[in-house]
Write a protein that holds these residues in place. Structure first.
Motif, PDB file in Angstrom:
ATOM      1  N   ALA A 167     -43.376  16.920  -9.422  1.00  0.00           N
ATOM      2  CA  ALA A 167     -44.825  16.985  -9.226  1.00  0.00           C
ATOM      3  C   ALA A 167     -45.132  17.650  -7.886  1.00  0.00           C
ATOM      4  O   ALA A 167     -44.568  17.279  -6.853  1.00  0.00           O
ATOM      5  N   VAL A 168     -46.026  18.638  -7.904  1.00  0.00           N
ATOM      6  CA  VAL A 168     -46.450  19.339  -6.685  1.00  0.00           C
ATOM      7  C   VAL A 168     -47.825  18.805  -6.291  1.00  0.00           C
ATOM      8  O   VAL A 168     -48.787  18.897  -7.070  1.00  0.00           O
ATOM      9  N   CYS A 169     -47.922  18.246  -5.077  1.00  0.00           N
ATOM     10  CA  CYS A 169     -49.176  17.630  -4.654  1.00  0.00           C
ATOM     11  C   CYS A 169     -49.379  17.823  -3.154  1.00  0.00           C
ATOM     12  O   CYS A 169     -48.487  18.289  -2.450  1.00  0.00           O
ATOM     13  N   LEU A 208     -48.726   9.029  -5.922  1.00  0.00           N
ATOM     14  CA  LEU A 208     -48.179   9.699  -7.096  1.00  0.00           C
ATOM     15  C   LEU A 208     -46.700   9.392  -7.281  1.00  0.00           C
ATOM     16  O   LEU A 208     -46.213   9.279  -8.412  1.00  0.00           O
ATOM     17  N   LYS A 209     -45.972   9.229  -6.185  1.00  0.00           N
ATOM     18  CA  LYS A 209     -44.563   8.838  -6.272  1.00  0.00           C
ATOM     19  C   LYS A 209     -44.449   7.479  -6.938  1.00  0.00           C
ATOM     20  O   LYS A 209     -43.583   7.256  -7.801  1.00  0.00           O
ATOM     21  N   ASP A 210     -45.317   6.571  -6.572  1.00  0.00           N
ATOM     22  CA  ASP A 210     -45.313   5.234  -7.162  1.00  0.00           C
ATOM     23  C   ASP A 210     -45.749   5.286  -8.627  1.00  0.00           C
ATOM     24  O   ASP A 210     -45.174   4.603  -9.485  1.00  0.00           O
ATOM     25  N   TYR A 211     -46.756   6.089  -8.921  1.00  0.00           N
ATOM     26  CA  TYR A 211     -47.295   6.172 -10.289  1.00  0.00           C
ATOM     27  C   TYR A 211     -46.296   6.807 -11.255  1.00  0.00           C
ATOM     28  O   TYR A 211     -46.114   6.326 -12.382  1.00  0.00           O
ATOM     29  N   TYR A 212     -45.632   7.873 -10.813  1.00  0.00           N
ATOM     30  CA  TYR A 212     -44.707   8.565 -11.698  1.00  0.00           C
ATOM     31  C   TYR A 212     -43.309   7.942 -11.729  1.00  0.00           C
ATOM     32  O   TYR A 212     -42.533   8.201 -12.644  1.00  0.00           O
ATOM     33  N   GLY A 213     -42.978   7.131 -10.731  1.00  0.00           N
ATOM     34  CA  GLY A 213     -41.690   6.442 -10.743  1.00  0.00           C
ATOM     35  C   GLY A 213     -40.649   7.096  -9.862  1.00  0.00           C
ATOM     36  O   GLY A 213     -40.750   8.274  -9.489  1.00  0.00           O
ATOM     37  N   GLU A 214     -39.630   6.340  -9.541  1.00  0.00           N
ATOM     38  CA  GLU A 214     -38.612   6.783  -8.596  1.00  0.00           C
ATOM     39  C   GLU A 214     -37.818   7.990  -9.077  1.00  0.00           C
ATOM     40  O   GLU A 214     -37.309   8.766  -8.298  1.00  0.00           O
ATOM     41  N   GLY A 215     -37.682   8.157 -10.390  1.00  0.00           N
ATOM     42  CA  GLY A 215     -36.865   9.252 -10.898  1.00  0.00           C
ATOM     43  C   GLY A 215     -37.513  10.620 -10.803  1.00  0.00           C
ATOM     44  O   GLY A 215     -36.866  11.631 -11.062  1.00  0.00           O
TER      45      GLY A 215
END
Length: 377
Positions: A328-330, A338-345
């Protein structure tokens, strides 16, 4: 700087603050400092206006806000009637400010948005902007124009119950604006559909075809988490991503760099140039008409999510979970949530807001230089 120059500056800032409170009805107590730009100067200014009877502090049920005193209203009606008269005359909610908590919070939501667009150089006062729903307010402009809910609804009862704060226009782009502050706002899909259709109908009367876009403001990025996970609440009366608008864009008010989102949303040429520049990091660009991902980098799908469009954020999550990977580019202020929302992987590629601004400014300067060089020939 002598004291007379200081007094002249204070009076000018004071007038602006009073006008802002007039169109707000009640202004949150922490907002004047942001508008004036100096904590100490604001304190001095507020003290002076209160002594004159122009300004009153209302503190009830834990909510602090500034309202106009009688002398303040008379002063504005005498010197600035064209700009704020409609807010201080008749039965408008900004003229007769209620004491109920819910009604005061509504005014605070409106006031925050007035302040936000004012602080970022947009036109908000009646004397400096064209009348709403006219061809003059829809075109390529260097400055955006914001119309509050009273201007937007123009005395009609058809959309009286809408939660919309107003309408924002710039460069042939139109957005209905909402402000949820720190919590999910109450949401009636039927009423907001009526608002969307009403705006669309009025734009069509002036020959404007609208794509149905909305901006949702919140106090911080933390609200975005609540929105993305919302199912409407037990009674289905709270906001959740639906199909009332084609696009919902979330903008946090507490991040200075977040205004960059709005600048890209309202400038198609710069937005296209920026996304084209980002595509240079890709090994393969996806050219489908409505791609979820921008392309591939080392076989990994890359998603441009910096605009924070709600439906796309959710679709990206579903696509990542299906593929089992993604990048994800943000922007920098978005990365933690967004890191938390999309997950550690999931990999996150972070864009520095300040460097992006510098890049866009440099791009504009090059364009100006080429035009100037062409003119010299």
């Amino acid at each position: 700087m002598d004291k007379w120059e200081t007094l002249e500056r204070k009076e000018k800032k004071g007038d602006i603050l009073l006008k802002m409170i007039a169109i707000s009805g009640e202004m949150p107590a922490n907002l004047p400092e942001k508008i004036v730009g100096s904590k100490s100067y604001t304190a001095s200014l507020i003290t002076d206006l209160k002594k004159k009877g122009y300004l009153l502090l209302r503190y009830r049920e834990g909510l602090r806000g500034y309202v106009l005193g009688k002398k303040g209203k008379n002063y504005l009606l005498q010197d600035y009637r064209q700009e704020v008269g409609s807010y201080l005359i008749g039965a408008s909610e900004t003229n007769h400010v209620k004491s109920e908590l819910e009604k005061r919070l509504r005014l605070h939501r409106m006031s925050q948005i007035w302040g936000y667009f004012f602080m970022h150089g947009n036109l908000i006062f009646a004397t400096e902007k064209p009348k709403i729903f006219t061809q003059d307010c829809y075109g390529k402009t260097s400055l955006g124009t914001y119309y509050g809910s009273q201007e937007l609804k123009q005395g009609t009862d058809q959309v009286k119950g809408s939660r919309a704060c107003g309408l924002y226009m710039k460069n042939e782009e139109v957005f209905v604006v909402y402000n949820s502050m720190g919590n999910l706002m109450k949401w009636s899909k039927k009423m907001e559909t009526a608002m969307r259709c009403w705006v669309e109908r009025n734009l069509l009367k002036t020959g404007i075809t609208w794509q149905g876009k909305a901006i949702l403001f919140g106090d911080s990025m933390n609200l975005l988490r609540k929105i993305l996970l919302s199912s409407g609440g037990v009674k289905q009366e709270l906001f959740q991503t639906d199909d009332v608008y084609e696009q919902y864009y979330f903008v946090p008010q507490d991040k200075e760099g977040a205004y960059l989102q709005i600048e890209l949303l309202t400038d198609k040429e710069r937005s296209h140039a920026f996304s084209t520049f980002l595509e240079t990091i890709l090994d393969e660009v996806e050219r489908n008409e409505f791609p979820i991902y921008a392309g591939l980098k080392k076989g990994i799908p890359v998603y441009f999510v910096y605009e924070l469009e709600l439906r796309k954020l959710q679709m990206v999550k579903q696509d990542m979970e299906r593929r089992g990977r993604g990048m994800a580019v943000c922007f920098d202020y978005q990365q933690e949530l967004l890191k938390d929302y999309y997950g550690e992987g999931v990999e996150i590629m972070v864009l520095d807001c300040e460097k992006v601004k510098q890049y866009l400014l440099a791009m504009e300067r090059r364009q100006v230089w080429f035009l100037w060089k062409h003119y010299r020939r």
